[in-house]
Structure formats: C-alpha cells, structure tokens
Design a protein around this motif. Sequence first.
Motif, PDB file in Angstrom:
ATOM      1  N   SER A 198      33.046  39.349  26.615  1.00 48.52           N
ATOM      2  CA  SER A 198      33.392  40.130  25.438  1.00 48.52           C
ATOM      3  C   SER A 198      32.230  41.029  25.006  1.00 48.52           C
ATOM      4  CB  SER A 198      33.738  39.157  24.314  1.00 48.52           C
ATOM      5  OG  SER A 198      33.865  39.818  23.092  1.00 48.52           O
ATOM      6  N   ASP A 231      40.720  31.635  22.523  1.00 54.26           N
ATOM      7  CA  ASP A 231      40.415  32.143  23.868  1.00 54.26           C
ATOM      8  C   ASP A 231      39.262  33.137  23.806  1.00 54.26           C
ATOM      9  OD1 ASP A 231      42.423  30.618  25.023  1.00 54.26           O
ATOM     10  OD2 ASP A 231      43.893  32.251  24.999  1.00 54.26           O
ATOM     11  N   ASP A 269      35.715  33.657  26.010  1.00 54.95           N
ATOM     12  CA  ASP A 269      35.402  34.956  26.596  1.00 54.95           C
ATOM     13  C   ASP A 269      34.046  35.457  26.109  1.00 54.95           C
ATOM     14  OD1 ASP A 269      35.999  37.275  28.153  1.00 54.95           O
ATOM     15  OD2 ASP A 269      36.535  38.325  26.295  1.00 54.95           O
ATOM     16  N   GLU A 288      34.471  29.223  31.062  1.00 54.94           N
ATOM     17  CA  GLU A 288      35.874  28.953  31.310  1.00 54.94           C
ATOM     18  C   GLU A 288      36.302  27.687  30.595  1.00 54.94           C
ATOM     19  OE1 GLU A 288      37.145  29.091  35.418  1.00 54.94           O
ATOM     20  OE2 GLU A 288      35.341  30.234  35.902  1.00 54.94           O
TER      21      GLU A 288
END
Length: 177
Positions: A2, A71, A75, A80
């Motif tokens: 991100s 989520d 990110d 993960e």
Amino acid sequence: MSDIQLSSSQGRVLTALVNLSEGRDAPVQGREIADAIDRNPGTVRNRMGSLRTLGLVEGVAGPDGGYVPTDGAYDTLGIERLEDAATTPVEREGAPVEDVTVAEIDLSSVANPELCRAELVIRGPVAPFDTGDHVTVGPTPATGLRLSGVVDATNVDGNSLLVRVDGMETPAGGSAA
C-alpha cells in the motif's frame, strides 16, 4: 504494498494487532495489544482511532469487543494472511506455545554450526519468549525441518526471535547442524 505511510507507533500497534489476531475468531482487545508492545492502553486507543480512519482496522463494540485488522492492514504491512496456510509449531522449554506459528526462518552461517543463527519471524505474541529460553520449531510444512536453539534476543517491533541454533534435522533423520 500500500501507499499508506504509517508512523512508527502506528506500525507497531498495527503489527501487534495483526500478529495477535492470527488464528483467532474473536477481536483483539486494546490491553492485549498494549501488553504485547509494552505501551499504555490509552496510546493504543489513540492509534486505533487513526488506523480506523485509514481503513486499516475495524472496531467491535461490546464487552467482548476489540479490534480486527482489515485486508488493507495486511497490504500496508506487506504481509500475507495465514488463513488456510499450514502452520509451523513452536515449543518453549519443551511445551507447545499456543497461538504462535513461524512465518519465516532466516538462517545465517549454516556452514559453521557453531556460529549458526536463525531469525524466526513469528505470528502471535512474542511475550512468552525470553532470552535464554530453549525453543524448538517445526516440523515445517514443506520440508519437515525441525530447528532448535536458545533465544539470544526478542524483537517486538519485528515480531521475531534471534536464536542460536544448536540443532537442525529433517524427517530422514539427517542432521543439518
């Protein structure tokens, strides 16, 4: 990854939330996060407000409430989710450590067993581990590797343990160190 830039304090709080939430069905309470990173619960509450505004955290109200990472949190941190992923168990002083799994094992100096160190990046709380503890990791899902050694240091920010390796073995029984 991100484009959101977090302050070091926000990053610590968010990383702790993600690590503590792995494998849980319930939200993580603020005081658990505060305990994990050795901060005041008020500081955690303040950071959660800004993380919620960024869309990285959802708050759950009520007596069993707390926080859940989105989520976007995974990110932003570049990690993960471990949902449906195989786990690598960890033992401390011969007893299994609940809610902890190994996400990465980075080895150094494997050619010289007396100098071999491993950085274990874990998911779950680092708090159960202290310098001098004997830990055993594994078997790993892909290779069945079991690694054992003594904790030289813990890193709450990186959610990792630095271990002085005293043994490695694979399912065939061949010793790697």
